[in-house]
Scaffold this active site. Structure first.
Site, PDB file in Angstrom:
ATOM      1  N   TRP A 175     -10.873  -3.973   2.749  1.00  0.00           N
ATOM      2  CA  TRP A 175     -10.728  -5.177   1.911  1.00  0.00           C
ATOM      3  C   TRP A 175      -9.486  -6.001   2.242  1.00  0.00           C
ATOM      4  CZ3 TRP A 175     -15.181  -6.152   0.277  1.00  0.00           C
ATOM      5  CH2 TRP A 175     -16.036  -5.158  -0.210  1.00  0.00           C
ATOM      6  N   ASP A 176      -8.876  -5.746   3.395  1.00  0.00           N
ATOM      7  CA  ASP A 176      -7.750  -6.572   3.845  1.00  0.00           C
ATOM      8  C   ASP A 176      -6.556  -6.491   2.896  1.00  0.00           C
ATOM      9  OD1 ASP A 176      -6.470  -8.290   5.614  1.00  0.00           O
ATOM     10  OD2 ASP A 176      -7.191 -10.094   4.628  1.00  0.00           O
ATOM     11  N   TYR A 177      -6.268  -5.279   2.427  1.00  0.00           N
ATOM     12  CA  TYR A 177      -5.151  -5.070   1.495  1.00  0.00           C
ATOM     13  C   TYR A 177      -3.835  -4.858   2.249  1.00  0.00           C
ATOM     14  CZ  TYR A 177      -8.306  -4.591  -2.519  1.00  0.00           C
ATOM     15  OH  TYR A 177      -9.228  -4.807  -3.510  1.00  0.00           O
ATOM     16  N   ASP A 178      -3.500  -5.785   3.123  1.00  0.00           N
ATOM     17  CA  ASP A 178      -2.276  -5.673   3.920  1.00  0.00           C
ATOM     18  C   ASP A 178      -1.032  -5.555   3.043  1.00  0.00           C
ATOM     19  OD1 ASP A 178      -4.054  -6.283   5.936  1.00  0.00           O
ATOM     20  OD2 ASP A 178      -3.312  -8.311   6.242  1.00  0.00           O
ATOM     21  N   LYS A 203      -0.614  -6.139  -2.001  1.00  0.00           N
ATOM     22  CA  LYS A 203      -1.560  -7.165  -2.433  1.00  0.00           C
ATOM     23  C   LYS A 203      -2.295  -6.777  -3.717  1.00  0.00           C
ATOM     24  CE  LYS A 203      -2.988  -9.520   1.843  1.00  0.00           C
ATOM     25  NZ  LYS A 203      -4.153  -9.745   2.745  1.00  0.00           N
TER      26      LYS A 203
END
Length: 224
Positions: A175-178, A203
């Site tokens: 989920w692109d939780y950088d 994030k």
């Protein structure tokens, strides 16, 4: 720069720094990080950090496809531009975390990169590196496992690039939780004593706080 060049200027004249790379420029798009994909994106969206004679860089890689540039953290000699050390954010055989990926994932998988700012504790010689998700986003069937060192706070020896400790905020991120913000160095009172800590905002709305040296969380972290 965004297109993958590290440029040094003489601060007194504004001219390219003599002796640094080729006429003051180092091409960061080396074969090792391109992984056989010459058109892969390897640039920088945040400034490098300086520690003594080293310039330490993260990178901004592609969001997709799955096969692309490595998100390695690297240090360059500030006088010559020569590469001094590399930390592989997708581990190679024999390196810590290799078993958290499918075999030989490092040959193709991109991301797990530090596209935000790095932070250095200069007296201790520790650089703190916030990493992003492995690529590509929203699909992970090609990379079964926890996928170290994606979505981590890394504490590296700034002199050598050796891993001192890490904490992974999200396992197998799709989920692109950088970790997108610079780690913050603070000193806080905890259990009646002053403790030097590093704090990382994520994030997902959580703030993670660790002892700078040991990586021990100041408060329990419940994993779900």
């Amino acid at each position: 720069t965004r297109d993958g060049f590290l440029i040094a200027l003489d601060a007194r004249t504004g001219k390219p720094a003599a002796g640094f790379g080729q006429d003051g420029v180092v091409d960061m798009k080396t074969p090792e990080v391109l992984q056989g994909y010459p058109n892969a994106n390897v640039g920088m969206t945040s400034p490098p950090i300086v520690y003594k004679n080293l310039v330490i860089t993260g990178s901004a890689t592609q969001e997709a496809p799955a096969k692309g540039a490595a998100g390695d953290v690297r240090a360059w000699d500030m006088h010559t531009g020569k590469l001094v050390w590399t930390f592989h954010t997708v581990p190679r055989p024999g390196e810590f975390g290799y078993e958290t990926w499918p075999p030989d994932a490092w040959k193709t998988v991109g991301g797990a990169n530090a596209w935000g700012e790095l932070t250095v504790d200069a007296p201790r010689g520790i650089v703190y590196v916030p990493t992003g998700s492995p690529k590509y986003n929203f699909y992970g069937a090609n990379r079964l496992g926890a996928n170290l060192f994606g979505d981590c706070l890394l504490a590296l020896d700034a002199r050598t690039g050796k891993r001192l400790w890490h904490y992974q905020m999200v396992y197998h991120d799709i989920w692109d939780y950088d970790n997108a913000t610079a780690p913050k160095l603070l000193t806080v009172r905890h259990d009646g004593r002053m403790v030097d800590v590093v704090a990382q905002a994520g994030k997902t709305g959580f703030l993670y706080v660790f002892d700078r040296v040991t990586g021990q969380p100041l408060w329990p972290i419940e994993e779900r």
